[in-house]
Design an enzyme around this catalytic site. Structure first.
Site, PDB file in Angstrom:
ATOM      1  N   ASP A  61       0.853  -1.186   0.000  1.00 40.19           N
ATOM      2  CA  ASP A  61       0.000   0.000   0.000  1.00 40.19           C
ATOM      3  C   ASP A  61       0.893   1.241   0.000  1.00 40.19           C
ATOM      4  O   ASP A  61       1.731   1.407   0.886  1.00 40.19           O
ATOM      5  CB  ASP A  61      -0.889  -0.006   1.242  1.00 40.19           C
ATOM      6  CG  ASP A  61      -2.053   0.973   1.121  1.00 40.19           C
ATOM      7  OD1 ASP A  61      -1.806   2.111   0.673  1.00 40.19           O
ATOM      8  OD2 ASP A  61      -3.176   0.608   1.479  1.00 40.19           O
ATOM      9  N   LYS A  67      -1.038   9.852   0.553  1.00 41.85           N
ATOM     10  CA  LYS A  67      -1.203  11.127   1.248  1.00 41.85           C
ATOM     11  C   LYS A  67      -0.100  11.315   2.283  1.00 41.85           C
ATOM     12  O   LYS A  67       0.211  10.401   3.049  1.00 41.85           O
ATOM     13  CB  LYS A  67      -2.573  11.192   1.916  1.00 41.85           C
ATOM     14  CG  LYS A  67      -3.735  11.181   0.925  1.00 41.85           C
ATOM     15  CD  LYS A  67      -5.065  11.275   1.634  1.00 41.85           C
ATOM     16  CE  LYS A  67      -6.212  11.261   0.634  1.00 41.85           C
ATOM     17  NZ  LYS A  67      -7.542  11.319   1.314  1.00 41.85           N
ATOM     18  N   THR A  69       1.494  -9.411 -12.237  1.00 40.27           N
ATOM     19  CA  THR A  69       0.216  -9.692 -11.594  1.00 40.27           C
ATOM     20  C   THR A  69      -0.896  -8.805 -12.160  1.00 40.27           C
ATOM     21  O   THR A  69      -0.645  -7.819 -12.860  1.00 40.27           O
ATOM     22  CB  THR A  69       0.307  -9.463 -10.076  1.00 40.27           C
ATOM     23  OG1 THR A  69       0.569  -8.072  -9.836  1.00 40.27           O
ATOM     24  CG2 THR A  69       1.421 -10.307  -9.476  1.00 40.27           C
TER      25      THR A  69
END
Length: 233
Positions: free
Chosen positions: A136, A140, A210
């Site tokens: 991830d 921000k 992927t």
């Protein structure tokens, strides 16, 4: 095996976004109910090579394996290597369990919880390779503290790798690639293996692209493939 609950402070600082998604397909539910691949934290404190049904000569680990496409691919091409995959997202590890069962893999085990407690109990110098692929990105700025690449985790990775072991970090976010590179270059335990200026654009040997990577490319993001060697004992 349900996801282990975390203290509220750890939940707020998790390196992944969520633990559950859409309802599982019947085949995925069946895979989770019948699989013998899932590990608990207690399983991971002893001789890791004994965790596998097949004899293995070395160990690799993937942190946050998504739907398991990469780790299953690696396990299939390296039957003498034992693979431990950690993934807290239920839909992801259910897909991986189903895929592994379909291929009858005997050299793969799955840790279906938050990775952080696992990193601290695994025996030192256990792994020839660690993979952190498309974690991830927490784009921000206020969330950057939740990125998996940080000084503390790099020390954990170095502890788990054998001398000259390899750490693979891939991302499709340019900011995260720069972030990861800056952290790794200042880490005493790692040495970047780039041979030329374009190395970061070259997929790893025997790479499988992927679904997530293909989506990133369609959306105009360029993958970065960084490779580091642990240089200190």
């Amino acid at each position: 095996m349900p996801s282990a609950p975390l203290p509220e402070t750890l939940q707020r600082e998790a390196f992944y976004g969520r633990a559950k998604g859409r309802p599982l397909r019947d085949a995925e539910v069946q895979a989770l109910e019948t699989t013998s691949l899932l590990l608990s934290l207690d399983d991971c404190t002893g001789d890791l090579k004994k965790l596998f049904k097949a004899p293995v000569a070395s160990l690799h680990m993937e942190i946050g394996f998504g739907a398991g496409e990469h780790i299953v691919h690696r396990a299939l091409e390296n039957p003498a290597v034992g693979f431990i995959g950690a993934e807290a997202f239920r839909n992801g590890y259910a897909k991986c369990a189903l895929l592994a069962e379909e291929h009858k893999l005997q050299n793969l085990r799955i840790f279906p919880f938050d990775t952080r407690p696992l990193l601290d109990v695994l025996p030192s110098a256990s792994f020839e390779a660690l993979y952190l692929l498309y974690p991830d990105p927490w784009p921000k700025r206020r969330h950057w503290k939740r990125r998996m690449i940080n000084d503390g985790n790099l020390k954990r990775f170095a502890r788990l790798l054998k001398p000259l072991g390899t750490f693979y970090f891939a991302t499709d976010w340019a900011n995260y690639a720069a972030w990861g590179l800056s952290h790794l270059l200042r880490a005493e335990d790692f040495e970047w293996q780039a041979q030329d200026a374009a190395d970061w654009q070259k997929p790893y040997d025997n790479w499988i692209s992927t679904r997530y990577e293909q989506k990133a490319i369609r959306e105009g993001r360029t993958p970065s493939y960084l490779k580091f060697i642990k240089t200190r004992a």
